[in-house]
Motif scaffolding. Structure first.
Motif, PDB file in Angstrom:
ATOM      1  N   LEU A 234      11.679   4.430  -3.499  1.00 51.75           N
ATOM      2  CA  LEU A 234      10.743   3.405  -2.936  1.00 51.75           C
ATOM      3  C   LEU A 234      10.925   2.138  -3.548  1.00 51.75           C
ATOM      4  CD1 LEU A 234       7.723   5.690  -1.810  1.00 51.75           C
ATOM      5  CD2 LEU A 234       9.373   4.745  -0.367  1.00 51.75           C
ATOM      6  N   GLY A 235      11.557   2.156  -4.762  1.00 42.35           N
ATOM      7  CA  GLY A 235      11.403   1.083  -5.599  1.00 42.35           C
ATOM      8  C   GLY A 235      10.220   0.410  -5.898  1.00 42.35           C
ATOM      9  N   LEU A 236       9.428   1.353  -6.666  1.00 46.23           N
ATOM     10  CA  LEU A 236       8.017   1.390  -6.894  1.00 46.23           C
ATOM     11  C   LEU A 236       7.924   1.003  -8.452  1.00 46.23           C
ATOM     12  CD1 LEU A 236       6.291   4.225  -5.517  1.00 46.23           C
ATOM     13  CD2 LEU A 236       6.411   2.135  -4.455  1.00 46.23           C
ATOM     14  N   ALA A 237       8.973   0.969  -9.195  1.00 49.56           N
ATOM     15  CA  ALA A 237       9.011   0.727 -10.768  1.00 49.56           C
ATOM     16  C   ALA A 237       8.663  -0.901 -10.652  1.00 49.56           C
ATOM     17  CB  ALA A 237      10.257   1.007 -11.392  1.00 49.56           C
ATOM     18  N   GLY A 238       7.522  -1.237 -11.418  1.00 50.25           N
ATOM     19  CA  GLY A 238       7.043  -2.429 -11.702  1.00 50.25           C
ATOM     20  C   GLY A 238       6.286  -3.230 -10.721  1.00 50.25           C
ATOM     21  N   MET A 239       6.088  -2.602  -9.635  1.00 53.94           N
ATOM     22  CA  MET A 239       5.646  -2.985  -8.499  1.00 53.94           C
ATOM     23  C   MET A 239       4.091  -3.137  -8.582  1.00 53.94           C
ATOM     24  SD  MET A 239       5.397  -1.807  -4.491  1.00 53.94           S
ATOM     25  CE  MET A 239       7.425  -2.178  -4.415  1.00 53.94           C
ATOM     26  N   GLU A 240       3.503  -4.055  -8.019  1.00 60.26           N
ATOM     27  CA  GLU A 240       2.085  -4.260  -7.884  1.00 60.26           C
ATOM     28  C   GLU A 240       1.508  -3.700  -6.437  1.00 60.26           C
ATOM     29  OE1 GLU A 240      -1.442  -7.501  -7.094  1.00 60.26           O
ATOM     30  OE2 GLU A 240      -0.003  -7.980  -8.750  1.00 60.26           O
ATOM     31  N   ILE A 241       0.825  -2.477  -6.558  1.00 60.69           N
ATOM     32  CA  ILE A 241       0.437  -1.828  -5.535  1.00 60.69           C
ATOM     33  C   ILE A 241      -1.012  -1.717  -5.357  1.00 60.69           C
ATOM     34  CG2 ILE A 241       0.319   0.721  -4.610  1.00 60.69           C
ATOM     35  CD1 ILE A 241       2.631   1.594  -6.633  1.00 60.69           C
ATOM     36  N   ASP A 242      -1.496  -2.385  -4.215  1.00 68.14           N
ATOM     37  CA  ASP A 242      -2.821  -2.915  -3.786  1.00 68.14           C
ATOM     38  C   ASP A 242      -3.525  -1.687  -3.847  1.00 68.14           C
ATOM     39  OD1 ASP A 242      -3.032  -5.872  -3.632  1.00 68.14           O
ATOM     40  OD2 ASP A 242      -1.152  -5.461  -2.901  1.00 68.14           O
ATOM     41  N   CYS A 243      -2.980  -0.582  -3.211  1.00 65.49           N
ATOM     42  CA  CYS A 243      -4.033   0.789  -3.140  1.00 65.49           C
ATOM     43  C   CYS A 243      -3.084   1.696  -2.898  1.00 65.49           C
ATOM     44  CB  CYS A 243      -4.716   0.544  -1.710  1.00 65.49           C
ATOM     45  SG  CYS A 243      -5.803   2.040  -1.490  1.00 65.49           S
ATOM     46  N   LEU A 244      -3.137   2.667  -3.754  1.00 65.37           N
ATOM     47  CA  LEU A 244      -2.537   3.932  -3.708  1.00 65.37           C
ATOM     48  C   LEU A 244      -3.539   5.157  -3.229  1.00 65.37           C
ATOM     49  CD1 LEU A 244      -0.459   6.203  -4.475  1.00 65.37           C
ATOM     50  CD2 LEU A 244      -1.338   6.283  -6.822  1.00 65.37           C
ATOM     51  N   THR A 245      -3.219   5.905  -2.163  1.00 62.29           N
ATOM     52  CA  THR A 245      -4.043   6.736  -1.249  1.00 62.29           C
ATOM     53  C   THR A 245      -3.549   7.879  -0.897  1.00 62.29           C
ATOM     54  OG1 THR A 245      -5.972   6.895   0.128  1.00 62.29           O
ATOM     55  CG2 THR A 245      -4.092   5.550   0.847  1.00 62.29           C
TER      56      THR A 245
ATOM     57  N   LEU B 104       5.624   3.224   2.068  1.00 62.24           N
ATOM     58  CA  LEU B 104       5.143   2.198   1.621  1.00 62.24           C
ATOM     59  C   LEU B 104       4.654   1.297   2.754  1.00 62.24           C
ATOM     60  CD1 LEU B 104       4.696   0.328  -1.163  1.00 62.24           C
ATOM     61  CD2 LEU B 104       7.161  -0.059  -0.648  1.00 62.24           C
ATOM     62  N   TYR B 105       3.423   0.640   2.917  1.00 64.56           N
ATOM     63  CA  TYR B 105       3.282   0.012   4.015  1.00 64.56           C
ATOM     64  C   TYR B 105       2.452  -1.087   3.703  1.00 64.56           C
ATOM     65  CZ  TYR B 105      -1.329   2.177   3.730  1.00 64.56           C
ATOM     66  OH  TYR B 105      -2.456   2.716   3.447  1.00 64.56           O
ATOM     67  N   ASP B 106       2.499  -2.455   4.670  1.00 60.90           N
ATOM     68  CA  ASP B 106       1.979  -3.787   4.249  1.00 60.90           C
ATOM     69  C   ASP B 106       0.492  -3.892   4.836  1.00 60.90           C
ATOM     70  OD1 ASP B 106       2.350  -4.321   6.887  1.00 60.90           O
ATOM     71  OD2 ASP B 106       4.184  -5.358   6.705  1.00 60.90           O
ATOM     72  N   GLU B 107       0.167  -5.072   4.620  1.00 60.31           N
ATOM     73  CA  GLU B 107      -1.322  -5.248   5.152  1.00 60.31           C
ATOM     74  C   GLU B 107      -1.422  -5.478   6.446  1.00 60.31           C
ATOM     75  OE1 GLU B 107       0.515  -9.625   4.051  1.00 60.31           O
ATOM     76  OE2 GLU B 107       0.924  -7.511   3.496  1.00 60.31           O
ATOM     77  N   ASP B 108      -0.423  -5.315   7.308  1.00 65.04           N
ATOM     78  CA  ASP B 108      -0.332  -5.401   8.672  1.00 65.04           C
ATOM     79  C   ASP B 108      -0.339  -3.814   9.143  1.00 65.04           C
ATOM     80  OD1 ASP B 108      -0.930  -8.051   9.337  1.00 65.04           O
ATOM     81  OD2 ASP B 108       0.903  -8.401   9.106  1.00 65.04           O
ATOM     82  N   PHE B 109      -0.270  -2.979   8.245  1.00 65.71           N
ATOM     83  CA  PHE B 109      -0.044  -1.365   8.471  1.00 65.71           C
ATOM     84  C   PHE B 109       1.400  -1.052   8.962  1.00 65.71           C
ATOM     85  CE2 PHE B 109      -4.617  -2.107   7.831  1.00 65.71           C
ATOM     86  CZ  PHE B 109      -4.942  -0.909   6.946  1.00 65.71           C
ATOM     87  N   ARG B 110       2.216  -2.046   8.748  1.00 65.07           N
ATOM     88  CA  ARG B 110       3.734  -1.663   8.990  1.00 65.07           C
ATOM     89  C   ARG B 110       4.356  -1.078   7.990  1.00 65.07           C
ATOM     90  NH1 ARG B 110       4.930  -7.945  10.684  1.00 65.07           N
ATOM     91  NH2 ARG B 110       4.247  -8.082   8.579  1.00 65.07           N
ATOM     92  N   PRO B 111       5.148   0.260   8.343  1.00 56.34           N
ATOM     93  CA  PRO B 111       5.979   0.762   7.182  1.00 56.34           C
ATOM     94  C   PRO B 111       7.054  -0.130   6.486  1.00 56.34           C
ATOM     95  CG  PRO B 111       6.479   1.636   9.443  1.00 56.34           C
ATOM     96  CD  PRO B 111       5.396   0.605   9.713  1.00 56.34           C
TER      97      PRO B 111
ATOM     98  N   TYR C   8       0.713  -1.258   0.183  1.00 58.33           N
ATOM     99  CA  TYR C   8       0.224  -0.086   0.038  1.00 58.33           C
ATOM    100  C   TYR C   8       0.721   1.270  -0.036  1.00 58.33           C
ATOM    101  CZ  TYR C   8      -3.623  -3.576   1.321  1.00 58.33           C
ATOM    102  OH  TYR C   8      -4.343  -4.505   1.615  1.00 58.33           O
ATOM    103  N   LEU C   9       0.571   2.498  -0.834  1.00 57.50           N
ATOM    104  CA  LEU C   9       1.159   3.518  -0.838  1.00 57.50           C
ATOM    105  C   LEU C   9       0.700   4.607  -0.398  1.00 57.50           C
ATOM    106  CD1 LEU C   9       3.680   4.854  -1.660  1.00 57.50           C
ATOM    107  CD2 LEU C   9       2.865   5.009  -3.953  1.00 57.50           C
ATOM    108  N   ALA C  10       0.876   5.233   0.690  1.00 60.07           N
ATOM    109  CA  ALA C  10       0.183   6.581   1.030  1.00 60.07           C
ATOM    110  C   ALA C  10       1.048   7.841   0.843  1.00 60.07           C
ATOM    111  CB  ALA C  10       0.140   6.411   2.438  1.00 60.07           C
ATOM    112  N   VAL C  11       0.484   8.910  -0.004  1.00 66.68           N
ATOM    113  CA  VAL C  11       1.103  10.158  -0.262  1.00 66.68           C
ATOM    114  C   VAL C  11       0.657  11.499   0.447  1.00 66.68           C
ATOM    115  CG1 VAL C  11       2.227  11.290  -2.219  1.00 66.68           C
ATOM    116  CG2 VAL C  11       1.602   8.864  -2.309  1.00 66.68           C
TER     117      VAL C  11
END
Length: 320
Positions: free
Chosen positions: A55-66, A18-25, A4-7
Motif C-alpha cells: 500500500l506504500g504506507l511507509a512514511g505516509m501521513e494517515i488521517d485515520c486508521l480504522t 486506502l481511500y481518500d476524503e471522497d471515500f474513493r479507494p 484513510y486506511l480501513a483494515v
C-alpha cells in the motif's frame, strides 16, 4: 489529499483499503492473517510488512486508521515514519452491521475462519462463541473444514461412508490420492498457518455438496444449525426481543445454500420470523461505511449505489 486506511483482520487473511476524503479507494491489499492466535509471530511480521509495502504506507501521513487491526500494525507503521493522526476501532460487529446498512439494534451471525454470534440492543453489545480454533469455534469455516477432514479420514481408513471430500482434500493440499500425505503437508507451511490451511479447505465442502455428496451436504446443514443454535442462545441469555433485525457476516455464508437455509429454518422454528438481511458488502466496506455514517449521519440509497460502484470488488452475496 487526505489518506484513510480501513483494515479487516481475520484468522486467515487481512483486507486493507486506502481511500481518500471522497471515500474513493486508492489502493487495496490482501495478505495473510496478523492474528497471533492463528499465526506464528514470524508470519505475522511478514504479513504486516507486506501490507505496508504493497500500500506504500511507509512514511505516509494517515488521517485515520480504522477497522479490525491486529499484529501491531500501528506501531510498525510509526516505525517507518508514518504519522497516524487519529485511530479508532471498528470491531467485527460494527463492521458487519454497517456492511448490512444496519445502524441500530440487531443480531449478527459471523462465520469466517472463526465464528462469533453478536447482538446490539439498547446501547449494549455482546456475544457468544469466538473461542478460537484451539478450543472450538463451532460453526466457523475452520470447524466446517475439520468436520470434512474427519469424514475424509474415516472414509480412507474404512471406518465411515465414502465421500468425495477424501479426494478433494488430497488434491487441494497437493498430494492427489494420498490423504495421509496431504494432511501432513499442512504442518510447516511458510506462507500459511495450519489453522488457515485447514480453513482454506472449507470451500471443498460446497464443491462436494454440489456434486451430490450427502456427507458434505450434512456438514453444511450441521454448520447452519449450530450457528442458529448459538444465535438463539444469544437471544435467550441476554433476554432480547425476537423482532430484532438479523444479519450475517463472513466468508462461510458464501458456501452452499443448504447452510443458510438450515440456519434460517432453525431460527423460524424458534419463532424468529424476521427476514434475514443479507449484506450488500464485505465487512471491509462496512468499516468504510461506518466512517461515512459517523461523518454524515446517513447512508441511504444514493450512497449505497455509489459504494456499489466504487467497491464492486468487495460486494457480498449468498450462494444460489
Amino acid at each position: 489529499m487526505k489518506n484513510y486506511l480501513a483494515v479487516d483482520s481475520g484468522g486467515s487473511k487481512v483486507l486493507a483499503i486506502l481511500y481518500d476524503e471522497d471515500f474513493r479507494p486508492v489502493k487495496t491489499c490482501r495478505v495473510g492473517s496478523m492474528r497471533d492466535n492463528t499465526t506464528s509471530p514470524a508470519l505475522v511480521r511478514r504479513n504486516v510488512d507486506t501490507l505496508i509495502e504493497n500500500l506504500g504506507l511507509a512514511g505516509m501521513e494517515i488521517d485515520c486508521l480504522t477497522g479490525i487491526v491486529d499484529g501491531g500494525l500501528p506501531e510498525r507503521l510509526r516505525s517507518t515514519g508514518a504519522y497516524i493522526r487519529s485511530a479508532y476501532g471498528c470491531g467485527e460487529l460494527e463492521a458487519g452491521l454497517s456492511a448490512a446498512e444496519l445502524f441500530g439494534d440487531a443480531l449478527m451471525a459471523l462465520s469466517g475462519t472463526g465464528a462469533t454470534l453478536f447482538y446490539r440492543h439498547n446501547g449494549h453489545a455482546d456475544g457468544l462463541g469466538g473461542y478460537g480454533a484451539s478450543v472450538s469455534d463451532e460453526g466457523s469455516g475452520y470447524w466446517m473444514a475439520r468436520n470434512a477432514f474427519g469424514a475424509a479420514i474415516k472414509d480412507s481408513e474404512g471406518r465411515g461412508p465414502k465421500t468425495l471430500l477424501t479426494d478433494l482434500i488430497a488434491e487441494q493440499l497437493g498430494s492427489p490420492g494420498d490423504l495421509r500425505g496431504a494432511i501432513f503437508r499442512i504442518y510447516g507451511q511458510k506462507a500459511m498457518s495450519p489453522v488457515a490451511c485447514v480453513a482454506s479447505c472449507a470451500p471443498l465442502v460446497s464443491m462436494a455438496a454440489e456434486a451430490g455428496d450427502e456427507i458434505a451436504l450434512q456438514i453444511l446443514r450441521d454448520t447452519g444449525k449450530v450457528l442458529a443454535d448459538q444465535l438463539l442462545a444469544v437471544v435467550r441469555k441476554f433476554a432480547l426481543p425476537k423482532d430484532l433485525p438479523i444479519t450475517i457476516s463472513g466468508s462461510v455464508w458464501r458456501s452452499h445454500r443448504a447452510l443458510f437455509d438450515e440456519f434460517a429454518q432453525t431460527l423460524r422454528d424458534f419463532g424468529l420470523e424476521r427476514e434475514i438481511t443479507v449484506p450488500a458488502f464485505e465487512p471491509i466496506v462496512g468499516v468504510i461505511i461506518r466512517h461515512y455514517h459517523s461523518l454524515h449521519g446517513k447512508f441511504g440509497a444514493e450512497e449505497r449505489e455509489r459504494f456499489l460502484e466504487l467497491y464492486k470488488d468487495f460486494t457480498f452475496s449468498l450462494a444460489k
